[in-house]
Design an enzyme around this catalytic site. Structure first.
Site, PDB file in Angstrom:
ATOM      1  N   CYS A  13       0.842  -1.201   0.000  1.00  0.00           N
ATOM      2  CA  CYS A  13       0.000   0.000   0.000  1.00  0.00           C
ATOM      3  C   CYS A  13       0.880   1.255   0.000  1.00  0.00           C
ATOM      4  O   CYS A  13       1.389   1.670   1.036  1.00  0.00           O
ATOM      5  CB  CYS A  13      -0.930   0.009   1.211  1.00  0.00           C
ATOM      6  SG  CYS A  13      -2.014   1.461   1.237  1.00  0.00           S
ATOM      7  N   CYS A  56      -0.226   4.206   2.305  1.00  0.00           N
ATOM      8  CA  CYS A  56       0.078   3.921   3.704  1.00  0.00           C
ATOM      9  C   CYS A  56       1.577   3.997   3.971  1.00  0.00           C
ATOM     10  O   CYS A  56       1.997   4.523   5.003  1.00  0.00           O
ATOM     11  CB  CYS A  56      -0.472   2.550   4.093  1.00  0.00           C
ATOM     12  SG  CYS A  56      -2.280   2.455   4.059  1.00  0.00           S
TER      13      CYS A  56
END
Length: 176
Positions: A133, A136
């Site tokens: 991700c 993130c």
């Protein structure tokens, strides 16, 4: 127990065995505290969902950290399992309307994870890297850098993600 686990990785896992040995034997020079190192390793093992690997990492960690680190690692693995899917979708979707919508996902555990917040950010970063991700990863790296965590320490957490993932793969291939 980690030494026993390494013996199950087969000849194709030779480099992985060496990397595991190097990482776990050099915690003191990794730039990470034991709570950071073993909490990160636990978070990753829980995220990899591999019983034998989890048992091996837990066995190593028991000698170095308290029970609160195990709980925080489980929290990081669980929250990132949710967040990494959601925010990876937001990041990768070409329709940017989703980035403007509130996530509406409960993440109360992040406010009080049971360990220092910077340590929890590190656990979350490593799991986010494992789960791929980018949004993130950027968020966690930003917080860690602002908290004065060194690039060497951040890199050590990502090395743990890479090597533990390789260890799981080597184990699975040897058992196939």
């Amino acid at each position: 127990m980690l030494n026993d686990f390494k013996q199950l990785l087969g000849e194709h896992g030779k480099d992985t065995k060496l990397n595991l040995s190097n990482l776990f034997a050099n915690v003191d020079t990794s730039g990470l505290t034991p709570v950071q190192f073993y909490g990160t390793a636990l978070s990753l093992a829980y995220s990899l969902e591999h019983k034998t690997l989890i048992e091996a990492v837990e066995s190593e960690a028991k000698e170095h950290v308290e029970e609160n680190v195990f709980a925080a690692a489980k929290l990081a693995a669980t929250l990132m399992a949710m967040n990494n899917i959601y925010y990876r979708f937001v990041h990768l979707s070409s329709d940017k309307q989703f980035a403007k919508l509130p996530a509406g996902l409960r993440m109360n555990g992040m406010a009080n994870p049971g360990v220092e917040k910077v340590d929890f950010e590190l656990y979350s970063l490593a799991v986010s890297a494992l789960n791929g991700c980018g949004l993130c990863i950027d968020s966690h790296v930003s917080v860690l850098v602002k908290s004065q965590m060194s690039a060497t320490a951040i890199q050590a957490a990502i090395k743990l993600a890479a090597v533990l993932n390789a260890a799981k793969t080597a184990y699975v291939l040897e058992q196939a």
